[in-house]
Structure formats: structure tokens, C-alpha cells
Design a protein around this motif. Structure first.
Motif, mmCIF file in Angstrom:
data_model
loop_
_atom_site.group_PDB
_atom_site.id
_atom_site.type_symbol
_atom_site.label_atom_id
_atom_site.label_comp_id
_atom_site.label_asym_id
_atom_site.label_seq_id
_atom_site.Cartn_x
_atom_site.Cartn_y
_atom_site.Cartn_z
ATOM 1 N N ARG A 21 0.818 -1.215 0.000
ATOM 2 C CA ARG A 21 0.000 0.000 0.000
ATOM 3 C C ARG A 21 0.852 1.265 0.000
ATOM 4 N N SER A 22 2.074 1.143 0.520
ATOM 5 C CA SER A 22 2.933 2.333 0.642
ATOM 6 C C SER A 22 3.203 2.938 -0.724
ATOM 7 N N LYS A 153 -5.509 -10.824 4.337
ATOM 8 C CA LYS A 153 -5.064 -12.160 3.916
ATOM 9 C C LYS A 153 -6.069 -12.808 2.960
ATOM 10 N N TYR A 190 -6.423 -13.277 13.035
ATOM 11 C CA TYR A 190 -5.225 -13.680 12.303
ATOM 12 C C TYR A 190 -5.195 -15.221 12.147
ATOM 13 N N TRP A 221 9.496 -15.355 12.423
ATOM 14 C CA TRP A 221 10.760 -15.002 11.776
ATOM 15 C C TRP A 221 11.492 -13.989 12.653
HETATM 16 N N1 LIG Z 1 7.182 -12.385 10.401
HETATM 17 C C1 LIG Z 1 6.751 -13.496 10.946
HETATM 18 O O1 LIG Z 1 7.255 -13.945 11.956
HETATM 19 C C2 LIG Z 1 5.628 -14.257 10.326
HETATM 20 C C3 LIG Z 1 5.251 -15.483 10.892
HETATM 21 C C4 LIG Z 1 4.203 -16.193 10.334
HETATM 22 C C5 LIG Z 1 3.583 -15.701 9.210
HETATM 23 N N2 LIG Z 1 3.973 -14.518 8.673
HETATM 24 C C6 LIG Z 1 3.262 -14.015 7.502
HETATM 25 O O2 LIG Z 1 4.177 -13.646 6.519
HETATM 26 C C7 LIG Z 1 3.695 -12.504 5.826
HETATM 27 C C8 LIG Z 1 4.755 -11.430 5.817
HETATM 28 O O3 LIG Z 1 5.081 -11.075 7.147
HETATM 29 P P1 LIG Z 1 6.176 -9.995 7.503
HETATM 30 O O4 LIG Z 1 6.680 -10.311 8.830
HETATM 31 O O5 LIG Z 1 7.090 -9.824 6.353
HETATM 32 O O6 LIG Z 1 5.234 -8.728 7.658
HETATM 33 P P2 LIG Z 1 5.497 -7.234 7.335
HETATM 34 O O7 LIG Z 1 6.931 -6.908 7.399
HETATM 35 O O8 LIG Z 1 4.554 -6.447 8.174
HETATM 36 O O9 LIG Z 1 5.059 -7.153 5.820
HETATM 37 C C9 LIG Z 1 3.722 -7.263 5.460
HETATM 38 C C10 LIG Z 1 3.609 -6.687 4.077
HETATM 39 O O10 LIG Z 1 2.258 -6.749 3.684
HETATM 40 C C11 LIG Z 1 1.980 -5.537 2.983
HETATM 41 N N3 LIG Z 1 0.556 -5.281 3.095
HETATM 42 C C12 LIG Z 1 -0.193 -5.239 4.209
HETATM 43 N N4 LIG Z 1 -1.465 -4.983 3.903
HETATM 44 C C13 LIG Z 1 -1.526 -4.871 2.553
HETATM 45 C C14 LIG Z 1 -2.567 -4.624 1.639
HETATM 46 N N5 LIG Z 1 -3.835 -4.461 2.036
HETATM 47 N N6 LIG Z 1 -2.263 -4.565 0.333
HETATM 48 C C15 LIG Z 1 -0.989 -4.740 -0.099
HETATM 49 N N7 LIG Z 1 0.023 -5.005 0.731
HETATM 50 C C16 LIG Z 1 -0.234 -5.061 2.040
HETATM 51 C C17 LIG Z 1 2.822 -4.473 3.680
HETATM 52 O O11 LIG Z 1 3.122 -3.404 2.821
HETATM 53 P P3 LIG Z 1 2.386 -1.991 2.985
HETATM 54 O O12 LIG Z 1 2.435 -1.642 4.412
HETATM 55 O O13 LIG Z 1 3.161 -1.115 2.075
HETATM 56 O O14 LIG Z 1 1.011 -2.203 2.488
HETATM 57 C C18 LIG Z 1 4.080 -5.257 3.973
HETATM 58 O O15 LIG Z 1 4.989 -5.167 2.915
HETATM 59 C C19 LIG Z 1 2.420 -12.084 6.533
HETATM 60 O O16 LIG Z 1 1.328 -12.541 5.800
HETATM 61 C C20 LIG Z 1 2.477 -12.791 7.843
HETATM 62 O O17 LIG Z 1 1.182 -13.113 8.311
HETATM 63 C C21 LIG Z 1 4.976 -13.785 9.203
#
Ligand SMILES: NC(=O)c1ccc[n+]([C@@H]2O[C@H](COP(=O)([O-])OP(=O)(O)OC[C@H]3O[C@@H](n4cnc5c(N)ncnc54)[C@H](OP(=O)(O)O)[C@@H]3O)[C@@H](O)[C@H]2O)c1
Length: 611
Positions: A21-22, A153, A190, A221
Motif C-alpha cells: 500500500r505504501s 489475507k 489472524y 521469523w
Molecule cells: N514475520 C513473521 O514472523 C511471520 C510469521 C508467520 C507468518 N507470517 C506471515 O508472513 C507474511 C509477511 O510477514 P512480515 O513479517 O514480512 O510482515 P510485514 O513486514 O509487516 O510485511 C507485510 C507486508 O504486507 C503488505 N501489506 C499489508 N497490507 C496490505 C494490503 N492491504 N495490500 C498490499 N500489501 C499489504 C505491507 O506493505 P504496505 O504496508 O506497504 O502495504 C508489507 O509489505 C504475513 O502474511 C504474515 O502473516 C509472518
């Protein structure tokens, strides 16, 4: 997600389209150059975006709220992150584009993708990693927050699949979470969203076998959503964080397993309750499925270490365990206390699980693994070894071995297993047939040979003279005389699951185990009267059900003999409602005819293989 995208770029040198979205990052103003720490950047924001602190000579007097400064800081850091990711992906040799779009907005997404596809060709790989968190207890969560978490999601995936040409896709990778599998306080939205991704992935995989689909239920992560506070919490729980490079390599590896499991759990140390008891020690409930899922179809443990791209195994506290998630779709501990109906199905002095209940549980397992699909039937249900309750309890589970798509139909290969995890026993196997909707039989059901002038007799005498079945299964209400051609009977419907078992997992049956068991009894009656020997069913070639619910007032069943020999009866059974309309049909049912069963029927010896 960025780490995974960079790894994919390095491995394939493909064209990558990053969405978020950014807004696309603008060039940074000169005053930001060289500023890295939060304090100096925020001071710079205060001075350059809002003017110097109030009262300073030659500046505005607007005093920004802390939230305004925080938002500006986040914008700057977000821009830096995007720029950093774009440049490292480019330096990995891939072409990379960034577009600002809300992935939930299908129209906007289509607008973005149309342009990109026209210039670069169809989308071959989707990594759906968009996600947001609003962790708080249910009572403190607003509907808006719930929707934000869930829709990012699930709505995001829906929009992506609407917009992209599914036939051109070769990989669909969904970033799901162990939260969907094990739950986590404050994450009801979630957890639901991630579990929905898991199930959509299964369905998509069945419909598009040419696309490697995987829902990775990640453990935490070291980065991204995991804030320093969350890190400390995971440490306290003994849950190791997945290193960024290891996680990215694990994703690539998962994508390369051509016939791999759709749902996988990757991480380390999860599945441990606060008490330290592992979830897989439980035998029942959703949580147990994940624990049970550690087991492979063959029964070996699959908690294997993943090998990262460099060829070295992930080590020590960053080791990634891999679990094939929900390969056990149905798990229960069989006992007379929990399943009192077993007292009505005693052979050779021991309770035995009826084939009709096996069929019900196979249907349930297939449906649970493919929510949204309707149960249409079972093919080749073979009882290889009767499930006999020799001790107080006996663990039983249904493993989903494989899922295939055939047009709109989903075929699910199932194995009903029992015994200890170290020495599993394969009791039965079958293929469940699921469809988006249930169709009526194409050619009707052949059951037109009923000789209506014949006298019906009360079914009760059968339970005294021929059948071993106790009250739960005494469902033959009336029966017509046997002929060479077969047998007609009027059968009772099963009462609600609550009346047959304690704490049932469903409020209504998928099939009707009472009527189906009674139909199988009809074969035993036929063998008794025409062949003079006892028998038990062991195989159903094809079962089709044309309704979601069986009629409350019972059914009429027509058993038609296909083949009878000294040791075997093969017959079809049509189930009809009061108007003669088909409800279900079983074809190619086999009964094993065996004189030695006579003693078992009267409780004198242990039951054999067929049940
Ligand atoms: N990190 C972990 O430990 C972990 C563990 C289990 C699962 N996951 C899953 O892995 C995925 C990535 O996690 P992460 O830790 O990398 O999270 P993150 O750093 O918060 O990244 C999430 C990304 O999703 C984008 N986003 C959010 N809402 C959006 C929308 N409506 N449209 C388009 N883009 C959107 C954000 O970009 P903008 O803000 O620019 O929109 C951001 O780039 C997530 O689905 C999370 O549930 C992560």
C-alpha cells in the motif's frame, strides 16, 4: 516477504512485481542524508517537516502531535526499506517493479496487473505475504480491526486469484502462520485468516494440479511483524526465530517439491503448550491434528531438517522443523465410554467399528480438509483389518494421503489407521469424492424390481435370529422376503450424533450410518437365508449420495444381487425416499461369507478381518 522475494530473484532472475500500500519511495531530501538512528531522524522531521521547535526564530509555531512525527518517521523508514529491497533484488540480477496498491481492491489490482502483464507476460508465481496484525483479546477487538486482519489475507488472496490467469500460474505460495494451526492469544482474526488460506490452498491445489501450491504455516521469523517485544515473548516460550536467509531458502525448497504437501508447518519449537506438554500428546481436537501430522503416510516421522540452498542443514536454535500439516484430518480415541454405539456392534465378544461409521468418518475427514466442498461419495472403500476394540481405548485417525482434481470434482485418497504412532495399523482405505454442489444421479437409480404384492415382515425377529446388532444398529424396520434377485427393507434413520457418542464433533451426520449399516445387514440376512451362512461386508466399490441430508422418516432400501458364490456376495443397494426418489446408491458391495463367523456372531470367538 521481501527476503523471500530476494531469494526468488537470486534463484530465478525473473521479473518481480512487488505490491504494497505504501507509495513508491521518492528521493530522500538532502537533510536526511546520513541520518540513521531514530532520534536524529525524528529531530530532523520536527525541524524540516514541521519547522523548528516552537519559539525558534524564523520558524512556524505548529507543534506536531507525537503520532504525526511517528507517521512521518514510518514513511521514511518504509521508503528506505522499499528502496533497499528493490536495489538488492536488482543486484541479484532480476528485474523488479514496485506498484502501490491495496491487494484487497480487485479493480485496482486488475488495473496494475493488466499493464504489467501486457509488458512482461503472464504471472507465473504468486507469493501472497500481505498481512497486518491487531493483536488483542476478542472483547477488545473492533469489527474494523478484525476485518483489516482477515481481509488483508483472505480478501487479498481472493482478489489475486480473481485477477490472475490461474491456468498460467506455476507456483502459488501463501504465507500462513502457525497461529492458524496452534492459535495464539489475541489473534482470533489472524488465526482464522491463516487457516482460511490453508484451506483455499488445498482447494486450489486440487483444482490446478499443474500449479505447485503451498500454504506455509510459518513459525516466527527474526524480523518483519515480529517486534522486539514479541521476540522476548517467543524466547520465553522456547520458540526459536527463523533466520531470514533460512526462511527464504526453506520457501524455495518447498516450492521445488513437485508433489509436496499443500499445507506445511515450518518453524522451530512451536506446538509446545506453556506447561511444556507437546500438543501432539493430545489425541483429540484441532490442535492434535498438527501433532499427529508429524507423521508421514508411511508412518515414519517427517520432522526432517530442511537443507538450505548452500546444502548445509539448518542447525541448532535456528533449525527449521517441517511438519506436513493436517495430514491427519480426523483423530479420535475409540472407547465405549466416548462411543456407546460400539456396545451395539460386538463381534466375537469385542466391540468392532462398523463399516458404516468408517464411511462417515472418511467423509468427515475429506470434508474437513476441503471446506466448502460437498460430500458426493466414496470409491473403493476396502476394510483391510477390522477396527476391534481389544483394550479400553484405541486411537484411530484418518490420514489424507493425496488430493487430486478432476474437473470440478476433488478426489481425496484416505487411509483409516489405528494403533500407536510407532506401529500404525492400516485398517481401511478409500477415495472420497467431493464436489462444489451435489448432482442428482445422471440415469436415475435402477430399483424397479420391487414385488409389491409380497408380504413385509417385522425386522425385529432378524435381531433375535440372524443379526448380532444391538439397539443402536437395529434399524431394519420391516423387510420383504428374500428372492434370488435380492431384498427390500424399510430402514430407520440414525438419531443425532449426540445420541450415539459423547462430545461429537458434528451436530449432524454427513451420511446416515444407521441406514447404511442396516443396508449392509440386509446382505448378511440375504446370505443367511439363501446361502445358509453368516457373512460380513468388507468392500464398497462405489457409494454416491445425492442429498445433503437424509430424510427424517427413514428410507427404503433395495438390495440387488450382482454375484453370489460360496464365499462371497456382491450386490448393489439403492436408498429411496417415501416418494421413490433416490437418496443414495452403493454399488459393488462385497460380503465375505464364512461359516466360522457363526461363533463370532454369538460372541464365542474374536472377530476376523471384515466388519
Ligand atoms: N514475520 C513473521 O514472523 C511471520 C510469521 C508467520 C507468518 N507470517 C506471515 O508472513 C507474511 C509477511 O510477514 P512480515 O513479517 O514480512 O510482515 P510485514 O513486514 O509487516 O510485511 C507485510 C507486508 O504486507 C503488505 N501489506 C499489508 N497490507 C496490505 C494490503 N492491504 N495490500 C498490499 N500489501 C499489504 C505491507 O506493505 P504496505 O504496508 O506497504 O502495504 C508489507 O509489505 C504475513 O502474511 C504474515 O502473516 C509472518
Amino acid at each position: 516477504t521481501a527476503e523471500a522475494a530476494a531469494a526468488l530473484a537470486g534463484a530465478t532472475r525473473c521479473t518481480l512485481l512487488l505490491l504494497g500500500r505504501s507509495a513508491p519511495p521518492a528521493e530522500e531530501p538532502a537533510w536526511l542524508a546520513g541520518l540513521c538512528d531514530e532520534g536524529s531522524i525524528k529531530r530532523g522531521i520536527l525541524q524540516h517537516e514541521f519547522g523548528a521547535p516552537a519559539g525558534a526564530p524564523g520558524t512556524t509555531t505548529h507543534k506536531p502531535a507525537p503520532a504525526e512525527i511517528e507517521a512521518a518517521y514510518r514513511r521514511i523508514m518504509g521508503g528506505r526499506e522499499i528502496r533497499f529491497n528493490l536495489s538488492r533484488i536488482e543486484s541479484a540480477g532480476a528485474r523488479v517493479l514496485y506498484r502501490a496498491v491495496d491487494v484487497r481492491d480487485a479493480a485496482a489490482l486488475r488495473g496494475v496487473l493488466n499493464g504489467v502483464v501486457a509488458a512482461h507476460g503472464p504471472v507465473r508465481v504468486i507469493i501472497h505475504g500481505a498481512g497486518v496484525l491487531h493483536d488483542r483479546r476478542i472483547e477488545d477487538k473492533s469489527v474494523g480491526q478484525f476485518d483489516d486482519v482477515f481481509d488483508t489475507k483472505v480478501g487479498g488472496l481472493r482478489a489475486l486469484l480473481q485477477v490472475v490467469d490461474a491456468a498460467a500460474l506455476r507456483h502459488l505460495v501463501l504465507f500462513s502462520s502457525v497461529s492458524g494451526r496452534f492459535g495464539r492469544q489475541g489473534q482470533v482474526d489472524y488465526a482464522m485468516a491463516n487457516e482460511a488460506l490453508n484451506k483455499v490452498a488445498r482447494r486450489f491445489a486440487a483444482m490446478h494440479p499443474e500449479c505447485r501450491t503451498t500454504a506455509i504455516n510459518w513459525g516466527p521469523w527474526d524480523g518483519g511483524m515480529v517486534t522486539p517485544a514479541l521476540k522476548r515473548e517467543f524466547e520465553r516460550l522456547g520458540i526459536s526465530l527463523i533466520g531470514r536467509a533460512e526462511g527464504a531458502a526453506a520457501m524455495l525448497r518447498e516450492m521445488q517439491i513437485a508433489d509436496g504437501a499443500v499445507e506445511v508447518v515450518l518453524g522451530s519449537g512451536f506446538g509446545r503448550e506453556a506447561s511444556g506438554r507437546r500438543l501432539d500428546e493430545r489425541h483429540e481436537g484441532v490442535s492434535a491434528q498438527a501433532g499427529k501430522a508429524r507423521r508421514h503416510e508411511g508412518g515414519q516421522r517427517t520432522q526432517q531438517r530442511l537443507t538450505v540452498a548452500s546444502g548445509t542443514a539448518c542447525e541448532a536454535d535456528t533449525a527449521i522443523e517441517r511438519q506436513l500439516s493436517t495430514s491427519s484430518a480426523f483423530v479420535c480415541e475409540l472407547s465405549v465410554e466416548r462411543f456407546p454405539f460400539l456396545t451395539s456392534h460386538v463381534i466375537g465378544g469385542r466391540p468392532v467399528l462398523p463399516v458404516a461409521v468408517m464411511l462417515e468418518w472418511l467423509a468427515q475427514a475429506a470434508g474437513d480438509a476441503h471446506s466448502g466442498m460437498a460430500f458426493f461419495g466414496i470409491d473403493n472403500l476396502r476394510v483391510l483389518k477390522g477396527v476391534i476394540l481389544r483394550d479400553k481405548s484405541y486411537p484411530v485417525r484418518v490420514d489424507v494421503k493425496a488430493t487430486r482434481g478432476d474437473g470440478g470434482t476433488v478426489l481425496v485418497d484416505l487411509a483409516l489407521r489405528g494403533g500407536s504412532p510407532n506401529r500404525p495399523v492400516l485398517h481401511a482405505r478409500a477415495t472420497a469424492v467431493l464436489q462444489p454442489t451435489i448432482d442428482p444421479p445422471a440415469d436415475g437409480v435402477a430399483a424397479g424390481w420391487f414385488e409389491s404384492q409380497r408380504e413385509w415382515r417385522d425386522g425385529r425377529s432378524l435381531y433375535r435370529d440372524v443379526l448380532f446388532h444391538g439397539p443402536h444398529f437395529q434399524a431394519i424396520e420391516r423387510v420383504a422376503p428374500c428372492s434370488d434377485r435380492g431384498l427390500w427393507a424399510r430402514l430407520r434413520k440414525a438419531p443425532s450424533p449426540r445420541e450415539w457418542m459423547r462430545n461429537p464433533t458434528r451436530t449432524r451426520w454427513i451420511t446416515d450410518p444407521s441406514a447404511i449399516d442396516a443396508a449392509l445387514q440386509m446382505g448378511i440376512v440375504w446370505c443367511h437365508e439363501r446361502l445358509g451362512e453368516p457373512s460380513l461386508p468388507s468392500f464398497i466399490a462405489r457409494f454416491r449420495q445425492y442429498r445433503v441430508a437424509w430424510p427424517r422418516d427413514g428410507v427404503t432400501a433395495a438390495l440387488e444381487v450382482r454375484k453370489s458364490a460360496r464365499h462371497q456376495l456382491v450386490a448393489d443397494v439403492a436408498f429411496l425416499d417415501a416418494r421413490g426418489e433416490p437418496i443414495a446408491q452403493a454399488e459393488g458391495i462385497e460380503w465375505t461369507v464364512d461359516a466360522s463367523l457363526r461363533a463370532a456372531f454369538t460372541g464365542a470367538q474374536a472377530g476376523g478381518g471384515a466388519v
